[in-house]
Motif scaffolding. Structure first.
Motif: not given
Length: 317
Positions: A153-157, A165-166, A182-186
């Protein structure tokens, strides 16, 4: 929220602030317990209200005086058990001795297993913990919980995902980091590191493409922060635009705060599995994610027999 019927939430002395946040999330007051220490250092616990046939949750984390916190937890579990609690769940955001998880040399103890046995023998039915240091420790518990929902949630917002890139600072954390990527598609990258001794990294090799991207280092804990700061330096040399780090457990011992302040890290984002107010006051780069609502939601689901695993697939709380 819980309706309060048959549920009691207790806290030890290690992190009462987090316990208050969780209790507010659930709409319940903290149950009363007196935890004191004698002149020779023995811990004494008195449960000040009835827990008979109640669903009891005891919140204590592995920080500060870790051995004291552990004994408080075990004694509180035992006290509730002999007071006829229906079910007892230990909520231990940072599991003590999690780094002593394997026999890495002759005559070395597996202390994490010993601690798990202590908690179970005290009378605990379930354990809720966050981001265990090594995945094999999950075999000791019923309900291991990762901090992924809060981190995602923090990364998305806060970030533009097209430029992110993770990065895992070591191969051991690759599974944790790839799950978030994978969850973020990055994209994903990792470091291979060689240690001369514990808490001291001698060499790091970057695997993956990071040039002109915003790199986010993901790890379970930050102790002296030597690895994170060195990884951030190597990422800068590799041509990233900015470097951030997101860590579940901000232990931040020794020269950690000074290392962070001097590093090229834009921010170190930690959760409040450990108290962070003093660290924030001393270092401007530290930001805190509140995991109280996530833990509160896990307790609610556990009490009502709902799926906890859905937390990994739903919008974080």
């Amino acid at each position: 929220m819980l309706n309060g019927t048959g549920v009691k939430i207790f806290t030890g002395t290690s992190h009462p602030e987090l316990a208050e946040i969780i209790a507010r999330r659930l709409g319940l007051p903290l149950a009363k317990a007196d935890v004191t220490k004698s002149g020779i250092g023995e811990t004494s616990v008195r449960i000040a209200e009835s827990v008979r046939e109640n669903d009891v949750y005891i919140i204590n984390t592995g920080c500060g005086a870790v051995n004291t916190s552990l004994m408080e937890l075990c004694i509180m579990i035992h006290a509730c058990k002999i007071a006829s609690a229906k079910r007892i769940t230990a909520v231990v955001p940072l599991f003590p001795y999690a780094r002593q998880d394997k026999k890495d040399k002759s005559r070395a103890p597996i202390t994490a297993k010993l601690v798990a046995n202590m908690i179970q023998k005290a009378g605990c039915d379930h354990v809720i913990t966050m981001d265990l240091h090594a995945s094999q420790i999950q075999g000791f518990f019923d309900v291991p919980l990762f901090a992924e929902p809060s981190s995602i949630l923090y990364i998305r917002t806060h970030f533009d995902l097209q430029n992110v890139v993770i990065v895992s600072p070591d191969a051991g954390g690759a599974k944790r980091a790839t799950s978030i990527a994978d969850r973020l598609g990055v994209d994903f990258a990792l470091f291979h590191k060689e240690r001369k001794k514990a808490n001291s990294v001698s060499r790091m090799v970057l695997v993956g493409h990071v040039k002109d991207k915003v790199a986010i280092l993901i790890d379970d804990m930050a102790d002296t922060c030597g690895t994170l700061c060195l990884a951030a330096h190597h990422l800068t040399e590799a041509g990233v635009a900015k470097v951030y780090a997101i860590v579940t457990h901000g232990i931040l011992s020794g020269d950690a705060l000074e290392n962070i302040e001097k590093s090229v890290l834009e921010k170190l984002i930690v959760t409040n599995t450990l108290p962070q107010k003093e660290n924030q006051a001393k270092c401007s780069k530290i930001e805190v994610i509140d995991i109280g609502p996530v833990l509160g939601e896990v307790i609610r689901r556990s009490h009502y027999g709902e799926s906890v695993s859905k937390l990994f697939h739903e919008v974080p709380y």
